[in-house]
Design a protein around this motif. Structure first.
Motif, PDB file in Angstrom:
ATOM      1  N   HIS A 233       0.834  -1.215   0.000  1.00 45.42           N
ATOM      2  CA  HIS A 233       0.000   0.000   0.000  1.00 45.42           C
ATOM      3  C   HIS A 233       0.860   1.253   0.000  1.00 45.42           C
ATOM      4  CE1 HIS A 233      -3.814  -1.986   0.045  1.00 45.42           C
ATOM      5  NE2 HIS A 233      -3.486  -2.707   1.099  1.00 45.42           N
ATOM      6  N   GLU A 234       1.961   1.170   0.683  1.00 43.23           N
ATOM      7  CA  GLU A 234       2.906   2.296   0.709  1.00 43.23           C
ATOM      8  C   GLU A 234       3.420   2.595  -0.720  1.00 43.23           C
ATOM      9  OE1 GLU A 234       7.423   2.565   2.342  1.00 43.23           O
ATOM     10  OE2 GLU A 234       6.073   1.235   3.429  1.00 43.23           O
ATOM     11  N   ALA A 237       0.684   3.899  -2.992  1.00 36.29           N
ATOM     12  CA  ALA A 237       0.329   5.290  -2.662  1.00 36.29           C
ATOM     13  C   ALA A 237       1.300   6.245  -3.373  1.00 36.29           C
ATOM     14  CB  ALA A 237       0.384   5.500  -1.157  1.00 36.29           C
ATOM     15  N   TYR A 265      -7.598  -2.196  -2.052  1.00 38.15           N
ATOM     16  CA  TYR A 265      -6.894  -1.339  -3.020  1.00 38.15           C
ATOM     17  C   TYR A 265      -7.812  -0.269  -3.627  1.00 38.15           C
ATOM     18  CZ  TYR A 265      -3.198  -4.885  -3.070  1.00 38.15           C
ATOM     19  OH  TYR A 265      -2.197  -5.742  -2.719  1.00 38.15           O
ATOM     20  N   HIS A 270      -6.403   3.376   1.880  1.00 37.94           N
ATOM     21  CA  HIS A 270      -5.305   2.954   1.006  1.00 37.94           C
ATOM     22  C   HIS A 270      -5.678   3.026  -0.469  1.00 37.94           C
ATOM     23  CE1 HIS A 270      -2.871   1.830   4.307  1.00 37.94           C
ATOM     24  NE2 HIS A 270      -3.669   0.879   4.728  1.00 37.94           N
ATOM     25  N   SER A 272      -5.710   3.075  -3.979  1.00 40.40           N
ATOM     26  CA  SER A 272      -4.599   3.347  -4.891  1.00 40.40           C
ATOM     27  C   SER A 272      -4.898   2.862  -6.295  1.00 40.40           C
ATOM     28  CB  SER A 272      -3.343   2.646  -4.378  1.00 40.40           C
ATOM     29  OG  SER A 272      -3.614   1.266  -4.190  1.00 40.40           O
TER      30      SER A 272
END
Ligand code: NOJ
Ligand code: CA
Length: 551
Positions: A233-234, A237, A265, A270, A272
């Motif tokens: 997720h990082e 992003a 997602y 999160h 993205s």
């Protein structure tokens, strides 16, 4: 407010090598695509997804990229791409590119440097590990070729490849690699593309320590340690942030993804990705992959469709497809080659009327079917060859070949069948791959002339979808879930509803309408048999009907 333009759209996927050859060298290219833009536009689609167009040694036909900022010379050049992009935009077609960043080609300059030593600027661009007690760094299998590790003497180390040997995995934990990815995204967005289909994007973050995989998984035993990995997720992003500066959207491919994971997602803190490709409905006649076959069961297909429709309702948006370059042709799987027109049109209805953004793969709109080559040596897809030479080795050659006939990705990669001239009108040269001999019957030119062809039926479906609020936005409900022959659902929106009925039977079959629709008369707006009487409750082989109601 949520931007919704991609939710109203329908996409056409082009696997360029087999689409149309514009310069007679036997290989499809962007000159051919340019010439066919009016055809694509005539289908009523609103966008194109290009499978990778970049320079590639073609170990995995474009999914092994050696230069992210260029066009493969066999397909044209950047100028020709811009010409296609501009014309597509003039026709109102959006264009999305394939972003393949889980891995590169081993011939990418980053890898060629990286493999040289442990201390060069690219040494940490890939996932290198020492041997473990004289053995491979862990027990992971590659999805395409043997084990997931390959030894490089210069470094006395192994690199990880989740796919083919020539597809080393990038080390996304390295911030420099992520900067590269963002640079690539900006490069294409600045050129004017409208978004990305992101290849196996859920695999890019691997669990630290790369633990041994689960021995009981028949394929992809390491998946629990790289699917939806710890920093995914990082990373996504960061990529999302790039996209925020542009009016574009992101579609992630999620092999084996579940509704729960997909929602993580596409919604919430999160968020993205706008859309995701899942594979559940591709397993109605197989397990994990098309090579591990089981008889087709409609119930499995319906269950997968319904699961995703219900789970995403009001929260996220579905991506709808039946074919792409990774799966054999749908008529040969879920329909019948004895009823190409009937089953091809029925399959179109069964998924185009679901809630979501549909994708149509080149050739699907004319009902192309699987190719059956005589020997495994004639196949070119790395995963088909690998499956053949790895599994069921005790079976007879005929049996193993039959599995390939039913499963090979090469069946969706045969040249597009344009007309009855030599090589199906795909090229004036020698085609790079076998043309399906049924092109004399199944081709665009012929179907243009037949009002009831699969091609014109697709057009009718898309044309209806576009102007119908209920087809676009309606909520989904399935009826008669336990039927093994009929798929029936409705879509409801602001006092209107659509009842969609699809028969998967090869014989005459009676249907009962759900109680809600028994009292009043609907208007049949679509049917794949010419002389259908809308009051008749008997469906012929693969008959499909769509009724419109005021409720
Ligand atoms: C998914 C792509 O669609 C497929 O064609 C490819 O082989 C793998 N990802 C690896 O990139
Ligand atoms: Ca060419």
């Amino acid at each position: 407010m949520e931007k919704d333009w991609y939710r109203r759209m329908c996409f056409y996927q082009i696997w360029v090598r087999s689409f149309c050859d514009g310069n007679g060298d036997g290989i499809g290219d962007l000159y051919g695509v340019y010439d066919k833009l009016p055809y694509i536009h005539s289908l009523g689609v609103d966008g194109i997804w290009f499978s990778p167009l970049y320079p590639s040694p073609n170990a995995d036909y474009g999914y092994d990229i050696s230069d992210y900022r260029n066009i493969h010379p066999e397909y044209g050049d950047l100028q020709q791409f811009q010409k296609v992009l501009q014309r597509a935009h003039e026709l109102g077609l959006k264009v999305i590119m394939d972003l393949v960043v889980n891995h590169t080609s081993d011939e990418h300059p980053w890898f060629m440097e990286s493999r040289k030593s442990k201390d060069n600027p690219y040494s940490d661009y890939y996932i290198w590990r020492d041997a473990r007690k004289g053995k491979l760094p862990n027990n992971w299998d590659s999805l395409f070729e043997g084990k997931a590790w390959e030894y490089v003497p210069e470094r006395d180390q192994y690199y990880l490849h989740l796919f083919a040997k020539k597809q080393p995995d990038l080390n996304m934990d390295n911030p420099k690699v992520r900067e590269e990815v963002k640079g690539i995204m900006r490069f294409w967005l600045d050129m004017g593309v409208d978004g990305f289909r992101e290849d196996v994007i859920t695999f890019i973050s691997k669990k630290a320590g790369l633990p041994d995989g689960l021995p009981f998984l028949p394929i992809a035993n390491g998946m629990p340690f790289y699917k939806d990995g710890p920093r995914i997720h990082e990373y996504l992003a960061e990529f999302r942030k790039v996209c925020e500066d542009y009016d574009c959207f992101q579609l992630g491919e999620g092999p084996m993804t579940t509704t729960k994971s997909a929602l993580s997602y596409m919604t919430g803190k999160h968020k993205s990705l706008d859309l995701m490709f899942h594979f559940d409905h591709m397993m109605a006649d197989c397990m994990f992959t098309e090579y591990i076959q089981r008889p087709f069961q409609l119930k499995r297909l319906k269950h997968a469709f319904s699961k995703w429709q219900y789970a995403l309702e009001g929260k996220a948006w579905n991506t709808l497809y039946l074919e792409n370059h990774d799966h054999p042709r749908i008529i040969s799987r879920y329909g019948s080659e004895n009823y190409i027109r009937e089953s091809g049109t029925m399959l179109a209805v069964c998924y185009l009327f679901l809630q979501g953004t549909p994708f149509i793969y080149q050739g699907q709109e004319i009902g192309m079917t699987n190719i059956r080559l005589k020997s495994i040596d004639q196949y070119v897809d790395v995963s088909s060859k690998n499956n053949y030479h790895t599994f069921h080795l005790k079976d007879s050659i005929e049996k193993r070949l039959a599995r390939i006939h039913a499963s090979s990705r090469d069946s969706s990669r045969t040249p597009m069948q344009w007309d009855t001239s030599a090589n199906a009108g795909f090229t004036t040269g020698k085609p790079w791959f076998y043309v399906n001999p049924n092109y004399t019957r199944i081709n665009v030119e012929r179907q243009e002339q037949e009002p009831d062809s699969i091609l014109n039926f697709y057009r009718r479906c898309l044309c209806y979808r576009k102007q119908s609020e209920v087809a676009l936005w309606g909520t989904y409900h399935e009826y008669y879930r336990s039927s093994g022959k009929i798929y029936m659902y409705d879509r409801v929106w602001k006092g209107k509803s659509l009842l969609v009925i699809c028969s998967f039977a090869e014989h005459l079959i009676s249907v009962r309408f759900p109680p809600k629709y028994r009292q009043q008369q609907g208007k049949m707006i679509l049917c794949n048999y010419k002389d259908s009487d809308q009051e008749n409750r008997k469906l012929r082989a693969f008959e499909t009907r769509v009724y419109e109601y005021e409720i």
